[in-house]
Design a protein around this motif. Structure first.
Motif, short mmCIF file in Angstrom:
data_model
loop_
_atom_site.label_atom_id
_atom_site.label_comp_id
_atom_site.label_asym_id
_atom_site.label_seq_id
_atom_site.Cartn_x
_atom_site.Cartn_y
_atom_site.Cartn_z
N UNK A 74 0.82 -1.22 0.00
CA UNK A 74 0.00 0.00 0.00
C UNK A 74 0.85 1.26 0.00
N UNK A 75 1.92 1.25 0.78
CA UNK A 75 2.73 2.45 0.93
C UNK A 75 3.52 2.76 -0.34
N UNK A 76 3.96 1.74 -1.05
CA UNK A 76 4.68 2.01 -2.30
C UNK A 76 3.71 2.54 -3.35
N UNK A 78 1.01 4.28 -2.64
CA UNK A 78 0.69 5.65 -2.22
C UNK A 78 1.81 6.61 -2.59
N UNK A 79 3.03 6.14 -2.49
CA UNK A 79 4.16 7.00 -2.85
C UNK A 79 4.11 7.35 -4.34
N UNK A 82 1.43 9.87 -4.84
CA UNK A 82 1.83 11.19 -4.35
C UNK A 82 2.70 11.90 -5.38
N UNK A 85 0.45 12.99 -8.26
CA UNK A 85 -0.44 14.13 -7.98
C UNK A 85 0.33 15.41 -7.74
N UNK A 100 -9.34 2.05 -4.87
CA UNK A 100 -9.59 2.92 -3.70
C UNK A 100 -8.35 3.58 -3.12
N UNK A 101 -7.16 3.06 -3.40
CA UNK A 101 -5.97 3.76 -2.89
C UNK A 101 -5.83 5.14 -3.50
N UNK A 104 -7.99 9.23 -1.92
CA UNK A 104 -7.63 10.41 -1.11
C UNK A 104 -6.97 11.52 -1.91
N UNK A 105 -6.41 11.21 -3.05
CA UNK A 105 -5.70 12.24 -3.82
C UNK A 105 -6.61 12.99 -4.78
N UNK A 125 -15.86 -3.48 3.08
CA UNK A 125 -15.12 -2.22 3.25
C UNK A 125 -15.32 -1.31 2.05
N UNK A 129 -16.67 2.50 2.15
CA UNK A 129 -15.77 3.57 1.72
C UNK A 129 -16.26 4.35 0.51
N UNK A 133 -16.69 9.00 -1.13
CA UNK A 133 -16.09 9.70 -2.28
C UNK A 133 -17.09 9.63 -3.44
N UNK B 72 -10.51 -1.60 6.23
CA UNK B 72 -11.12 -0.28 6.13
C UNK B 72 -10.28 0.82 6.77
N UNK B 75 -7.97 3.25 4.84
CA UNK B 75 -8.67 4.16 3.93
C UNK B 75 -9.39 5.28 4.67
N UNK B 82 -6.47 13.38 3.67
CA UNK B 82 -6.76 14.12 2.44
C UNK B 82 -7.51 15.41 2.76
N UNK B 104 2.73 10.13 2.16
CA UNK B 104 2.46 10.55 0.77
C UNK B 104 1.95 11.98 0.64
N UNK B 108 2.86 17.36 -0.82
CA UNK B 108 1.80 17.92 -1.66
C UNK B 108 1.36 19.30 -1.21
N UNK B 129 10.57 1.55 3.63
CA UNK B 129 9.79 2.72 3.24
C UNK B 129 10.40 4.05 3.69
N UNK B 133 11.33 8.61 2.00
CA UNK B 133 10.84 9.93 2.41
C UNK B 133 11.87 10.52 3.38
#
Lengths: 390, 390
Positions: A74-76, A78-79, A82, A85, A100-101, A104-105, A125, A129, A133, B72, B75, B82, B104, B108, B129, B133
């Motif tokens: 997930x973190x890779x 999200x990076x 990021x 965006x 869904x990841x 948030x952006x 979930x 969720x 959005x 969940x 997210x 966000x 992430x 921004x 990770x 950063x």
């Protein structure tokens, strides 16, 4: 248009072998470039694309497994999002395949984002969720896929069926006296045991070209392999180059998938080779197969056995014609129409503030339901097929 | 300063009972407001704070468990982040307690973000990770916590020890002839069996005020409860109001935690009540306890038994004086120094581009290592304690 495509980092784009989503993204990128668009693919290293590649990581599945993959992936992703965006102004539209990841952006920039939902939506979930959005435009890969969330207030931009490069399949001659084929992954929900049973009861040989994921090894060893008689030929995973001949050599492809398959590339690969499909009535099947024309839609294994015995009634050319509805070109056109409507629409910030849609209202001239499609016979009304019905 | 604080959504801030991070955030918010800062807390509904509350969800643990929580929670936290970063311009500095989920978003916006790492850092996915950063300023809650990532190129803004509101503890009289106390959670790494063994071997009664998480019920039932003799009084979880009397009634608090505890609020709660701590030499213990002055630091259970027999040598007033190093006021001052240095420094975008730090160089006048603290005896050099050493 300047289009950013965002692919999962698990497998290269296109993938070495199994990996439907990655193959679809690869065709979409190349197809959009062929149409003159300026496409940038954010995805794993070793990807091969006509788009500009912004490579982030060697494919994760080559390096990580188990807990480490679960904790880190997930973190890779999200990076990567990021960094995309941060550069959002360089693109007219952002098309993410990370579902869904990405959410948030989407409100953090003035460029529209559209998400293709490649997986099943009947998960708790997601139900919780997605409405948070509700203004983010989503693309489904079948109308059926939406039914699980039909009661939620979401913004569906379109259904855009997955596409296939038909050229590789157009040359191979279909063998009406061939084996029964099974292609995909060995997992309970894919129905490998039903395929073996159909072969045994019809006396027709079965060839299985299927991947066994590490998680599924014990299911394969304990449940599936003991059922394989001498008439079952298990050839393991096959690559893209081997697929046309594999499908064309089958008199029919069995698709006994017993879960709401969101799309099912196996079906269109088979049709493209002129090979009819015998499938259970689940998920997207009735949108892809015309019962009695390009295959048979069955309610149980007994009906699949009967269908296998009648498969000579199906015209291979009708299968190939059906496959043309699922060409890569058509998929690209579908997505371009989505992008164009988004670019014309209000900015994501404005759409979010209005709680409304920055989404197109029609694809191929057919009006689109802005909200989720009603469940036939449950909430009422037939599903609307955005590519023009069947 | 206009400060955004971001809390996990699992428990209210402050929490009903167990929940060290949430309690620290609560004290930090109230303390910063008391110092005249304009503080906004992004966190769960039902939180009680002197800051402005931006409430996002009822505490997640009240509504979800197991897989649903796992699927969940990330997210819902990302959604809160966000919405915060969409409003980043309203704040001078953003202080997140969600650690890596925040990363992430940090580039921004033009406002600096600082993360407090509340958990252990010796995890593979963090090692992978965090260097991606490397310019994001991090706060450790002990110097020892950093050792697991001492070889990585990270930007450590400071060590800021967790703080405690000492007033509630200042009135209760310490009982030098009381029981042995154990406070926390029943889990193997917290050492409940060692506590029971020390009680049995010294003949001193043990009172255990501990939570049993659903995940730990079988460990408690099968491993811990059978070992409890008549001299063990298991009182279950206690709330904040009950704690001062519980600690003060103990002749010593046992802290047989057998993992690299990043901080250990139990130790300072005990010291604040005038009660010495008998602890294993792990994690932050040598930074909190002065061996022979405010308790004993031991290498094994045998030494802890000996220490329990000598505990009358420790002066309760020395314990209380030690606790003053870990007051809520001191913690707030530590963080304000971090914020001020960040606000004076380059913007996060610029820091990221330079691959460098937007971080302070000293706290309480003591120079800070910009990179991770070396491991004593392993890489060389003693750890630097940012609050002035001991």
């Amino acid at each position: 248009m300047r289009i950013a495509q965002v692919a999962p980092l698990y497998e290269a784009v296109p993938p070495g072998a199994y990996g439907g989503t990655e193959r679809v993204i690869a065709m979409l990128c190349d197809g959009l470039v062929a149409q003159g668009h300026d496409v940038t693919l954010f995805g794993p290293e070793t990807s091969e694309t006509d788009a500009k590649l912004e490579a982030f990581e060697p494919p994760l599945r080559e390096r990580f497994s188990g807990d480490e993959l679960v904790n880190l992936a997930p973190h890779l992703h999200l990076r990567m999002l990021a960094e995309l965006y941060e550069r959002a102004d360089e693109f007219d539209v952002i098309h993410s395949h990370l579902d869904i990841w990405t959410l948030p952006f989407t409100h953090l920039c003035d460029r529209p984002t559209v998400l293709t939902m490649h997986g099943r939506l009947d998960l708790d979930h997601l139900r919780d969720l997605l409405p948070r959005y509700g203004s983010v435009p989503l693309v489904s890969i079948s109308d059926d896929q939406r039914l699980a969330v039909a009661d939620l207030d979401l913004t569906w931009a379109a259904t855009v069926y997955n596409g296939l490069d038909l050229t590789a399949y157009s040359e191979v001659p279909h063998d009406p006296d061939g084996y029964l084929g099974f292609v995909g992954r060995i997992a309970e929900e894919k129905g490998p045991l039903a395929a073996i049973e159909i072969s045994r009861r019809t006396g027709l040989p079965l060839r299985m070209a299927a991947k066994v994921d590490p998680l599924d090894v014990s299911y394969y060893e304990e449940e599936v392999r003991p059922q394989m008689g001498p008439d079952v030929d298990f050839v393991g995973e096959i690559d893209e180059g081997e697929k046309p001949a594999f499908y064309a050599g089958a008199r029919a492809t069995l698709f006994p998938s017993d879960w709401p398959e969101p799309f099912g590339l196996v079906m269109i690969e088979s049709l493209a080779a002129g090979t009819p499909v015998i499938a259970l009535r689940r998920g997207s099947v009735p949108e892809v197969i015309e019962d009695g024309v390009s295959g048979f839609i069955c309610d149980d294994v007994d009906e699949m056995v009967e269908a296998a015995e009648r498969i000579g009634e199906i015209d291979p050319d009708a299968c190939r014609r059906r496959a043309e509805r699922f060409s890569a070109e058509r998929m690209c056109r579908g997505y371009v129409e989505v992008y164009e409507a988004l670019v014309r629409g209000p900015s994501p910030r404005r759409a979010a503030a209005q709680g409304g849609a920055a989404s197109p209202t029609a694809i191929d001239g057919v009006p689109l339901p802005r909200r989720a499609v009603p469940v036939p016979g449950v909430i009422g009304g037939p599903p609307v097929t955005s590519t023009g019905g069947r």
